[in-house]
Design a protein around this motif. Structure first.
Motif, PDB file in Angstrom:
ATOM      1  N   MET A   1       0.823  -1.206   0.000  1.00 52.94           N
ATOM      2  CA  MET A   1       0.000   0.000   0.000  1.00 52.94           C
ATOM      3  C   MET A   1       0.858   1.257   0.000  1.00 52.94           C
ATOM      4  O   MET A   1       2.068   1.223   0.290  1.00 52.94           O
ATOM      5  N   ASN A   2       0.234   2.356  -0.319  1.00 51.21           N
ATOM      6  CA  ASN A   2       0.906   3.646  -0.293  1.00 51.21           C
ATOM      7  C   ASN A   2       1.408   3.946   1.117  1.00 51.21           C
ATOM      8  O   ASN A   2       0.741   3.666   2.107  1.00 51.21           O
ATOM      9  N   MET A   3       2.611   4.537   1.220  1.00 50.42           N
ATOM     10  CA  MET A   3       3.198   4.774   2.537  1.00 50.42           C
ATOM     11  C   MET A   3       2.368   5.738   3.367  1.00 50.42           C
ATOM     12  O   MET A   3       2.294   5.598   4.600  1.00 50.42           O
ATOM     13  N   ASN A   4       1.754   6.721   2.747  1.00 48.08           N
ATOM     14  CA  ASN A   4       0.879   7.627   3.498  1.00 48.08           C
ATOM     15  C   ASN A   4      -0.290   6.873   4.132  1.00 48.08           C
ATOM     16  O   ASN A   4      -0.669   7.136   5.279  1.00 48.08           O
ATOM     17  N   GLU A   5      -0.880   5.934   3.380  1.00 49.94           N
ATOM     18  CA  GLU A   5      -1.984   5.151   3.912  1.00 49.94           C
ATOM     19  C   GLU A   5      -1.530   4.273   5.070  1.00 49.94           C
ATOM     20  O   GLU A   5      -2.236   4.127   6.080  1.00 49.94           O
ATOM     21  N   LEU A   6      -0.329   3.702   4.941  1.00 50.22           N
ATOM     22  CA  LEU A   6       0.177   2.843   6.007  1.00 50.22           C
ATOM     23  C   LEU A   6       0.455   3.654   7.274  1.00 50.22           C
ATOM     24  O   LEU A   6       0.128   3.204   8.387  1.00 50.22           O
ATOM     25  N   ILE A   7       1.025   4.827   7.117  1.00 53.75           N
ATOM     26  CA  ILE A   7       1.263   5.674   8.298  1.00 53.75           C
ATOM     27  C   ILE A   7      -0.057   6.039   8.961  1.00 53.75           C
ATOM     28  O   ILE A   7      -0.177   6.022  10.193  1.00 53.75           O
ATOM     29  N   PHE A   8      -1.063   6.341   8.158  1.00 53.03           N
ATOM     30  CA  PHE A   8      -2.372   6.683   8.725  1.00 53.03           C
ATOM     31  C   PHE A   8      -2.948   5.502   9.506  1.00 53.03           C
ATOM     32  O   PHE A   8      -3.543   5.680  10.582  1.00 53.03           O
ATOM     33  N   LEU A   9      -2.786   4.281   8.988  1.00 49.96           N
ATOM     34  CA  LEU A   9      -3.253   3.102   9.723  1.00 49.96           C
ATOM     35  C   LEU A   9      -2.527   2.950  11.042  1.00 49.96           C
ATOM     36  O   LEU A   9      -3.121   2.611  12.076  1.00 49.96           O
ATOM     37  N   LEU A  10      -1.218   3.203  11.022  1.00 51.29           N
ATOM     38  CA  LEU A  10      -0.406   2.981  12.217  1.00 51.29           C
ATOM     39  C   LEU A  10      -0.711   3.992  13.314  1.00 51.29           C
ATOM     40  O   LEU A  10      -0.656   3.664  14.497  1.00 51.29           O
ATOM     41  N   VAL A  11      -1.007   5.229  12.934  1.00 47.64           N
ATOM     42  CA  VAL A  11      -1.246   6.262  13.956  1.00 47.64           C
ATOM     43  C   VAL A  11      -2.708   6.332  14.369  1.00 47.64           C
ATOM     44  O   VAL A  11      -3.033   7.013  15.336  1.00 47.64           O
ATOM     45  N   SER A  12      -3.602   5.630  13.669  1.00 45.21           N
ATOM     46  CA  SER A  12      -5.032   5.678  13.998  1.00 45.21           C
ATOM     47  C   SER A  12      -5.315   4.799  15.214  1.00 45.21           C
ATOM     48  O   SER A  12      -4.640   3.803  15.463  1.00 45.21           O
ATOM     49  N   LYS A  13      -6.343   5.172  15.950  1.00 41.45           N
ATOM     50  CA  LYS A  13      -6.767   4.339  17.070  1.00 41.45           C
ATOM     51  C   LYS A  13      -7.872   3.402  16.595  1.00 41.45           C
ATOM     52  O   LYS A  13      -8.621   3.698  15.659  1.00 41.45           O
ATOM     53  N   CYS A  14      -7.928   2.267  17.246  1.00 42.63           N
ATOM     54  CA  CYS A  14      -8.888   1.246  16.848  1.00 42.63           C
ATOM     55  C   CYS A  14     -10.243   1.545  17.470  1.00 42.63           C
ATOM     56  O   CYS A  14     -10.351   1.767  18.674  1.00 42.63           O
ATOM     57  N   SER A  15     -11.268   1.528  16.652  1.00 47.67           N
ATOM     58  CA  SER A  15     -12.639   1.703  17.133  1.00 47.67           C
ATOM     59  C   SER A  15     -13.309   0.340  17.195  1.00 47.67           C
ATOM     60  O   SER A  15     -12.907  -0.602  16.508  1.00 47.67           O
ATOM     61  N   PRO A  16     -14.348   0.203  18.005  1.00 42.28           N
ATOM     62  CA  PRO A  16     -15.004  -1.115  18.138  1.00 42.28           C
ATOM     63  C   PRO A  16     -15.519  -1.674  16.818  1.00 42.28           C
ATOM     64  O   PRO A  16     -15.534  -2.885  16.629  1.00 42.28           O
ATOM     65  N   GLY A  17     -15.911  -0.831  15.892  1.00 45.32           N
ATOM     66  CA  GLY A  17     -16.473  -1.336  14.649  1.00 45.32           C
ATOM     67  C   GLY A  17     -15.461  -1.556  13.553  1.00 45.32           C
ATOM     68  O   GLY A  17     -15.833  -1.913  12.431  1.00 45.32           O
ATOM     69  N   ASP A  18     -14.189  -1.339  13.822  1.00 43.92           N
ATOM     70  CA  ASP A  18     -13.154  -1.453  12.791  1.00 43.92           C
ATOM     71  C   ASP A  18     -12.718  -2.914  12.700  1.00 43.92           C
ATOM     72  O   ASP A  18     -11.885  -3.386  13.470  1.00 43.92           O
ATOM     73  N   VAL A  19     -13.295  -3.637  11.777  1.00 46.28           N
ATOM     74  CA  VAL A  19     -12.991  -5.066  11.633  1.00 46.28           C
ATOM     75  C   VAL A  19     -12.117  -5.351  10.429  1.00 46.28           C
ATOM     76  O   VAL A  19     -11.648  -6.478  10.256  1.00 46.28           O
TER      77      VAL A  19
END
Length: 892
Positions: free
Chosen positions: A527-545
């Motif tokens: 994946m694009n590095m910007n997208e991967l960084i966004f995934l890494l810094v995001s917090k997990c929500s209960p509905g994120d499966v």
């Protein structure tokens, strides 16, 4: 500078259609006046040290001219008279004409002459004046003051005062010229309404220039972001209803994530385009092949464009921008072709999937825009020192549009790239970054309601215990950054001195092929590095499966009268950790080999990605430690309501740590990070990690990546942040050494042929002018370029000039002159060169070069010339004292 204006090459610059009358404060005499060359240091008038020299050991060679210029031969081209401008006081006048200049990456320096009245008898008795009596037309000029470069625009020799490529500018001369120009404009405001309007326009030209730079930088950044996003998604598939949409825009109604493509029927992968299913072995192989082919196509186009049209468009550009802002001339580096190819090539190289970012090159692109717009305003385009104020503001706009961080951009320009940063430049940089961010926000290239790359919304506070893992991340960031710098320098040095450097396009294609083949199987590297960084810094929500990093088993337990939600990692988290570790190793290795290739390549995003991976893994570990041992004393009372540990926060802190370890930024890094993520409440963790990263990095290696590449390329960059702690003297560094011959020009005894032979036999950029070879008292300093232009211009335009003509740097003729008419070149002589004594500590000399922006300084002993110290000599001496190879300094 205001109180003691520099004579000689400190001339005023003509601006646009304005005809500028030069006037310069003449120097008061302290012990009367002696006309003629004499003893005790009096040369052609006076030779004395400024009183300040007793305290600073800085002396200025002052030479007052004689009063008889009847036999003066003008070396400037003749032209018809134009407007007549009267001087002040006595009201003398002379002819003024206009000359246009061709636009280039360096200014065309113009001088001017002006009138100054002689009506005040008291001033005539107490001040010493040089009064030329002939204009370019052989007509008398009663009462006019003349200094080097201070004649009319048309009276100057074309090209005088310009800088050669790969040379250092004279900061003092350019700043003095601008101040003289400003004083003239202020004086002329009182003459008419039109002059008042022109003065107001001149005063606001700086703000208008940075406004245009900000608008253009925002537009270009928006186009680069949109183009790179579309082409990056083109490797995976296409949107048939609207092929110009990227995947996010095509699937916007479905709100799909990057891990889930099945819910989006409008986006078609390449196997689906060829009639295959989306999943399966065959479609996987087809998608794999198309991914590699698109990557090779984009990379080959980027490398070919750079090689054919703009070789300066490769790399990050920040090391060269730092060097240019320190006063170095690299013609074409900020030109129109570089801007175009850098923008297009950046989109292509990012889309190819190479391990690089577009944030560093955006600083180069914005600086190109600043350079181009500075030529619209002669105040900046024709003055290299003033132009660098615009370039500093443009660099701030580049970071502003790269990250959506305008305040961080200003601090980045101040801390990292700028060499001369006055307060007004700070304000203009802030305004330029503001405009650029506003324009970028209006284009919404990030596809959401925020103008930053990785917006996060954490609402949980951090606890005191977490400072320990935050500092640990900072330490690891310093270690990783130092390892990357050393490895990348080793590879770049190998590339530079081996046959590999002869095949830049093949190197790019090979690295792209390896990158595409290795990265596709791993979903995190694909994946694009910007997208991967966004995934890494995001917090997990209960509905994120759909995000495997959020594969947690959530349960509610009763504690007293309240329910506490706790999370236990599932198999997706553990598999993601192993994949992230593999991603970290691959991205680190690929970044080492990618940064420095002949394509536009930045370093910010790869560094942030490496740190975010490390931080997320550490954050998951700390989170599980708190889950397993909730009753430890430092967790007691902190985690009473819910899981307080946020792994995404650790990713943000880790990203800052690695970027700080690579670049050695501190203040600007912290501001960029909290602007980048919106996490203002986490400034303290970011500060702790950035500081630890810098301390560890400085302990393991002194230079950041940009300073290391400056040293690798041999640029003459004198870092103002480093201390010179050695006890050497100016006599130890000057050239030539004692008892060696010093190439000088005498003021009235060398012929044109002698001077031309000296220019042919030596390659110095300038020559001291002395009274005679036996009596080497200093008269002034003349530049090699100015000598060549003046002699060539005189031979072409003046009858009677031959090889046996005497070259004069004085205002009076020699006693006996039976040969051809002499050639008088005092006009190009710098009569106030900066000088030091041979016993001046090198610590003082280095500070002078840093803070005054000198090109060279002359070394004297009891008023007699001994040698010259250039900026190159200082840099080589610093490297020699630090046990480094002094021959790595390549340029002047």
């Amino acid at each position: 500078m205001e109180k003691f204006p520099l004579k000689g090459s400190r001339e005023a610059a003509a601006e646009g259609n304005s005809y500028i009358t030069a006037y310069q404060t003449v120097m008061k005499k302290s012990n009367g006046h002696t006309n003629g060359a004499g003893g005790d240091g009096d040369l052609d008038g006076t030779f004395r040290d400024h009183p300040l020299a007793q305290h600073t050991k800085l002396t200025t060679s002052l030479t007052a001219a004689g009063t008889d210029d009847e036999d003066m031969i003008d070396i400037t081209p003749r032209s018809s008279p134009g407007d007549v401008i009267g001087g002040g006081g006595g009201g003398s006048s002379s002819g003024y004409h206009r000359e246009t200049a061709t636009e280039s990456d360096t200014e065309r320096d113009f001088g001017h002459s002006g009138g100054n009245g002689g009506g005040n008898h008291h001033n005539q008795r107490t001040m010493h004046q040089h009064v030329p009596t002939h204009s370019a037309f052989g007509e008398p000029m009663d009462g006019a003051l003349s200094f080097y470069g201070s004649s009319d625009v048309q009276d100057d020799i074309p090209g005088i005062g310009q800088y050669e490529d790969f040379h250092t500018i004279d900061w003092q001369r350019d700043i003095a010229r601008d101040r003289m120009r400003h004083r003239y404009i202020v004086k002329k405001r009182q003459d008419s309404l039109w002059d008042l309007i022109k003065g107001s326009i001149d005063a606001g030209s700086g703000w208008l220039c940075v406004l245009l730079v900000g608008i253009a930088a925002g537009c270009v950044a928006g186009m680069v972001d949109i183009g790179a996003s579309w082409m990056s998604d083109l490797k995976h598939g296409i949107c048939p209803p609207a092929f110009w949409f990227n995947r996010e825009q095509c699937c916007y109604p479905a709100k799909q994530s990057v891990f889930e493509e099945g819910n989006c029927s409008t986006w078609k992968t390449w196997p689906e385009i060829f009639g295959l299913d989306r999943n399966g072995t065959g479609p996987y192989i087809v998608a794999y092949i198309w991914y590699v082919l698109w990557a090779l196509l984009f990379a080959s186009l980027s490398a070919s464009l750079v090689r054919m049209f703009a070789p300066y468009a490769c790399g990050s550009g920040i090391p060269e921008i730092k060097t240019i802002l320190s006063g170095f001339i690299i013609r074409g580096y900020l030109g129109k072709w570089t801007l175009l190819i850098k923008s297009v090539g950046l989109m292509l190289s990012v889309s190819a999937g190479l391990t690089l970012g577009k944030e560093g090159p955006m600083v180069h692109i914005a600086s190109c825009i600043g350079n181009i717009f500075s030529h619209v305003f002669p105040k900046y385009g024709r003055n290299e020192a003033k132009k660098r104020e615009i370039l500093s503001a443009a660099a701030a706009a580049g970071v502003s549009v790269a990250f959506g961080a305008p305040i961080g951009g200003v601090l980045f320009s101040l801390e990292e790239v700028s060499y001369y940063f006055p307060l007004k430049t700070l304000w203009r940089s802030f305004f330029c970054a503001l405009i650029a961010a506003f324009v970028l926000r209006s284009l919404t290239p990030f596809g959401n309601e925020h103008s930053v790359l990785f917006f996060v919304e954490y609402n949980k506070p951090w606890i005191f215990f977490e400072l320990i893992p935050f500092v640990f991340l900072g330490i690891m960031g310093g270690v990783i950054g130092t390892f990357f710098i050393k490895a990348n320098l080793w590879w770049c040095r190998y590339r530079k001195f081996s046959k590999l450097g002869q095949y830049p396009v093949m190197e790019v294609l090979f690295v792209t092929l390896v990158t595409a083949i290795i990265c596709y199987p791993n979903p995190f590297t694909r994946m694009n590095m910007n997208e991967l960084i966004f995934l890494l810094v995001s917090k997990c929500s209960p509905g994120d499966v759909t995000n495997p990093l959020c594969d947690y088993k959530r349960m509610n337990i009763t504690s007293g009268n309240s329910f506490i939600e706790v999370t236990e990692p599932g198999p997706g988290v553990y598999s993601s950790i192993w994949l992230l570790m593999l991603t970290f190793i691959l991205k680190l290795a690929l970044t080492i080999f990618t940064f420095g290739m002949k394509v536009p390549a930045g370093l910010f995003i790869p560094s942030l990605l490496l740190g975010a991976i490390m931080g997320r893994i550490v954050g998951i570990g700390v989170e599980q430690f708190a889950y397993s041992y909730p009753n430890i004393w430092f967790f007691t009372g902190e985690c009473a309501d819910s899981n307080l540990i946020t792994p995404g926060l650790y990713a943000v802190v880790g990203a800052a740590a690695v970027l700080g370890g690579v670049t050695r930024m501190t203040v600007s890094l912290v501001v960029i990070m909290f602007e980048l993520t919106g996490g203002v409440r986490y400034i303290v963790p970011l500060m702790a990690a950035a500081m630890a990263s810098k301390w560890v990095g400085d302990a393991l290696g002194r230079q950041g990546i940009y300073d290391a590449h400056i040293a690798l390329n041999g640029y003459p960059f004198l870092d103002s942040k480093e201390e010179f702690a050695h006890t050497t003297l100016a006599a130890d560094v000057m050239q030539p050494k004692r008892n060696e011959t010093l190439n000088v020009i005498t003021q009235d005894s060398m012929t044109v042929d002698d001077v031309e032979n000296l220019l042919k036999e030596t390659e110095h950029n300038g020559y001291p002018v002395v009274v005679s070879r036996e009596n080497q008292y200093l008269v002034g300093f003349v530049l090699r370029r100015d000598l060549n232009l003046a002699i060539g211009n005189a031979k072409r335009l003046i009858e009677g000039i031959s090889s046996s003509s005497i070259v004069l740097f004085t205002s009076s003729q020699p006693i006996q002159n039976l040969g051809p008419q002499p050639l008088k070149l005092k006009k190009i002589l710098d009569m106030a060169p900066i000088t030091v004594t041979d016993q001046t500590p090198m610590e003082t000399v280095v500070d002078m070069f840093r803070k005054l922006g000198l090109r060279q300084t002359l070394v004297t002993h009891n008023g007699r010339l001994l040698g010259v110290i250039t900026k190159k000599d200082v840099l080589r001496h610093v490297k020699q004292m630090d046990n480094e190879d002094p021959n790595t300094v390549l340029f002047n």
